[in-house]
Design a protein around this motif. Structure first.
Motif, PDB file in Angstrom:
ATOM      1  N   CYS A 167       0.533 -10.007   1.961  1.00  0.00           N
ATOM      2  CA  CYS A 167      -0.560  -9.556   2.814  1.00  0.00           C
ATOM      3  C   CYS A 167      -0.239  -8.181   3.392  1.00  0.00           C
ATOM      4  O   CYS A 167       0.882  -7.911   3.834  1.00  0.00           O
ATOM      5  CB  CYS A 167      -0.803 -10.560   3.939  1.00  0.00           C
ATOM      6  N   THR A 168      -1.233  -7.327   3.392  1.00  0.00           N
ATOM      7  CA  THR A 168      -1.060  -5.971   3.914  1.00  0.00           C
ATOM      8  C   THR A 168      -1.995  -5.682   5.084  1.00  0.00           C
ATOM      9  O   THR A 168      -2.228  -4.513   5.413  1.00  0.00           O
ATOM     10  CB  THR A 168      -1.317  -4.956   2.787  1.00  0.00           C
ATOM     11  N   CYS A 169      -2.556  -6.718   5.693  1.00  0.00           N
ATOM     12  CA  CYS A 169      -3.488  -6.491   6.799  1.00  0.00           C
ATOM     13  C   CYS A 169      -2.751  -5.926   8.015  1.00  0.00           C
ATOM     14  O   CYS A 169      -1.605  -6.286   8.280  1.00  0.00           O
ATOM     15  CB  CYS A 169      -4.218  -7.787   7.172  1.00  0.00           C
TER      16      CYS A 169
ATOM     17  N   CYS B  31      -6.923  -9.333   3.909  1.00  0.00           N
ATOM     18  CA  CYS B  31      -6.557  -7.964   3.500  1.00  0.00           C
ATOM     19  C   CYS B  31      -7.399  -7.420   2.354  1.00  0.00           C
ATOM     20  O   CYS B  31      -7.298  -6.245   2.021  1.00  0.00           O
ATOM     21  CB  CYS B  31      -5.083  -7.910   3.111  1.00  0.00           C
TER      22      CYS B  31
ATOM     23  N   HIS C 241      -0.350 -14.594   3.663  1.00  0.00           N
ATOM     24  CA  HIS C 241      -1.759 -14.318   3.987  1.00  0.00           C
ATOM     25  C   HIS C 241      -2.231 -15.279   5.074  1.00  0.00           C
ATOM     26  O   HIS C 241      -2.201 -16.502   4.881  1.00  0.00           O
ATOM     27  CB  HIS C 241      -2.633 -14.486   2.743  1.00  0.00           C
TER      28      HIS C 241
ATOM     29  N   ALA D 227     -12.154  -8.823   5.186  1.00  0.00           N
ATOM     30  CA  ALA D 227     -11.496  -7.522   5.096  1.00  0.00           C
ATOM     31  C   ALA D 227     -12.099  -6.616   4.034  1.00  0.00           C
ATOM     32  O   ALA D 227     -11.823  -5.418   4.015  1.00  0.00           O
ATOM     33  CB  ALA D 227     -10.002  -7.701   4.809  1.00  0.00           C
TER      34      ALA D 227
END
Length: 580
Positions: free
Chosen positions: A562-564, A553, A504, A525
């Motif tokens: 993290c998926t941002c 995210c 992240h 986010a």
């Protein structure tokens, strides 16, 4: 087994040689070896003279279970749990099969009388095979005739007196020699409570034969009927139990045959392995000779252990077979030769015994196998300073029992090493405890089957193998694990390889206002905003999720990937402050 017994091998030499264990149609006591005198039927369906039973040493059932022992710690615990009114149960051991016999309140004389055996004794005496019969009236002179009306055996003097009496003048008298072809000449069975009355009725409520005086006395309002009217119902129930017991006799016989065959196979296998050990050890001198002797001693211990197990199982099955045959033979003889009243008298004992026998669990297969092999290539340590090889193994790996363990069985990440453990087991499900197995592992991408991933198999020498691999690309992979060229349990299986873990870049905070120190340009986010030109989230304002989250995210789990993907929540739009 369900009955309380002494060790099975402890009673083998108790009875004289040639003594039959079954008592169907028998006339001699297994203890005194003479004709039965007042025979009593035990719960195990063996018959013994009353005087012989009275000479047996009784014991307390509570003592055997440890309830009355002052020297046993466990006994003291049981004694505290025992109700104050509980009285020790007195019992004896059957002299034939060592089964525990709990004596009723009246002692040995309260046990069921075996009228069938008494009839057999009388028949044998008439054939001249036993001692002479004594007159039923004077108990002194030998019998010459039998009154068919009174069912009494009379001497010459009492026979004349019997004919002179007015009530018995017309009774039918028969010479004893004319009765030798008869199958039944038993005496009338009299009521124990009313000795002058014959048992002709059966009380359904009390499940016992009664006389006429009993019906008008203690059984006044009980449902009673003549024995000839109820014998069909009760006889059918006994026959049904007998049909369920008979198949066990054949099954036990076949099991004993298999035990004998396995014992022979075990002996042959032991001899073959011993020959292999001797051939292998011929090329060495003193060190190898000493090692050979050790191997033979170990092999002998294995043979003794397996043979003892087979002999114990054989003894248990033989005893159970003897019990089953006794039950079947006695019941068959009772149903074919016993009178209605005799069947009803002994029905309770027979039914209880057959039910117990039908509930006994046993294994029809040998308890051990002949899996003994010699491994000449396996290290056995040092002997007299020399490295020696060769071990005796009684276990053989079973690929179907081998299991796979580990957190990375079905998941992995690209360019990161994943590992799992293979636990080898034998056919009984027990760990092999040693290495040296031929283990083959392949990890193949589903879309590129011609490009397998390089795998590493590490033998831990304790029956476990550590398997590791490093996938280069994400996707679905097929993993094949084989032992001795056979798939193990759960193989093949699929593994989903994901992209490498992304950390992240943002802040795990309660809101943007708090984490940024009140900066208006800081974003989050989660998409929340506050009035007054604040581009980030704040407590209680529009879009705030109401719980701590990542600013990059929006995920709620602090330990997560993290998926941002950039945009509003991109790291460039975030002001990193203190992480809460």
């Amino acid at each position: 087994m369900s009955e309380n017994r002494k060790p099975l091998l402890g009673f083998v030499s108790k009875l004289p040689s040639g003594t039959a264990l079954g008592n169907s149609g028998k006339t001699h006591c297994p203890l005194c070896m003479g004709l039965f005198k007042a025979p009593r039927l035990l719960p195990c369906l063996h018959t013994v003279c009353t005087t012989c039973l009275e000479q047996l040493e009784p014991f307390s059932v509570v003592d055997i279970r440890g309830g009355d022992s002052d020297t046993s710690s466990e006994g003291s615990i049981f004694q505290e749990l025992k109700p104050p009114s509980l009285q020790p149960q007195i019992g004896i051991l059957c002299p034939v099969c060592d089964a525990q016999v709990d004596l009723p309140m009246g002692g040995v004389k309260a046990l069921t009388i075996d009228h069938l055996a008494m009839n057999d004794v009388m028949l044998e005496s008439l054939r001249g095979e036993g001692q002479g019969l004594v007159c039923d009236l004077c108990n002194d002179r030998e019998v010459e005739k039998r009154c068919q009306t009174c069912k009494a055996n009379l001497c010459h003097f009492c026979c004349q007196a019997h004919r002179r009496q007015k009530k018995t003048t017309y009774h039918t008298m028969v010479d004893l020699k004319d009765l030798k072809g008869y199958s039944r000449i038993g005496k009338p069975i009299l009521c124990p409570e009313h000795p002058a009355e014959e048992l002709r009725l059966f009380c359904e409520l009390c499940d016992r034969p009664v006389c006429r005086d009993c019906v008008v006395g203690n059984h006044r309002e009980h449902p009673c009927d003549f024995t000839s009217n109820v014998i069909h119902k009760h006889g059918d129930s006994v026959r049904e139990l007998l049909r369920g017991t008979q198949p066990h006799v054949e099954a036990l016989g076949e099991a004993l045959v298999q035990i004998e065959e396995m014992n022979s196979t075990l002996q042959a296998r032991v001899e073959a392995v011993a020959a292999e050990v001797r051939i292998f050890s011929e090329g060495y001198v003193k060190a190898i000779e000493e090692h050979r002797d050790r191997l033979l001693k170990q092999l002998e211990d294995v043979r003794v252990q397996k043979e003892n197990s087979l002999q114990l199982q054989k003894a248990q099955l033989e005893q159970l077979l003897a019990d089953m045959r006794t039950g079947v033979e006695f019941t068959e003889h009772l149903l074919t030769s016993g009178s209605d009243l005799e069947i009803l008298i002994t029905k309770g004992v027979v039914v209880e015994r057959l039910r117990k026998l039908n509930k006994v669990e046993y294994s029809a297969r040998p308890g051990v196998n002949d899996k003994i092999c010699f491994s000449p290539q396996q290290r056995a340590g040092r002997c007299r300073g020399y490295e020696v090889y060769g071990t005796i193994n009684t276990k053989e790996v079973d690929p179907a029992k081998c299991v796979l363990q580990g957190e990375d069985l079905h998941r992995a990440r690209e360019k990161q090493t994943a590992s799992f453990t293979l636990l080898c087991k034998d056919a009984a499900g027990e760990s092999m405890g040693r290495g040296g197995e031929n283990v083959h592992v392949a990890v193949v991408p589903k879309d590129k089957k011609d490009s397998p991933v390089r795998t590493l198999v590490q033998d831990n020498k304790d029956g476990t193998y550590c398997v590791s691999y490093t996938p280069k690309e994400p996707g679905v992979y097929t993993v094949l694990v084989c032992v001795k060229e056979q798939h193990v349990q759960g193989s093949p299986f699929t593994v989903t390889v994901r992209k490498r873990h992304r950390p992240h870049p943002g802040v795990f905070h309660c809101c943007t206002f708090c984490s940024s120190g009140g900066q208006k340009t800081a974003r989050c986010a989660c998409g929340g905003t506050m009035p007054g030109g604040y581009l980030g989230c704040g407590h209680g304002h529009k879009g705030h999720p109401g719980r701590p989250h990542w600013s990059c995210c929006g995920k709620f789990a602090e330990k997560s990937e993290c998926t941002c993907t950039g945009g509003q929540g991109a790291p460039r739009s975030l002001l990193r402050t203190v992480a809460l």
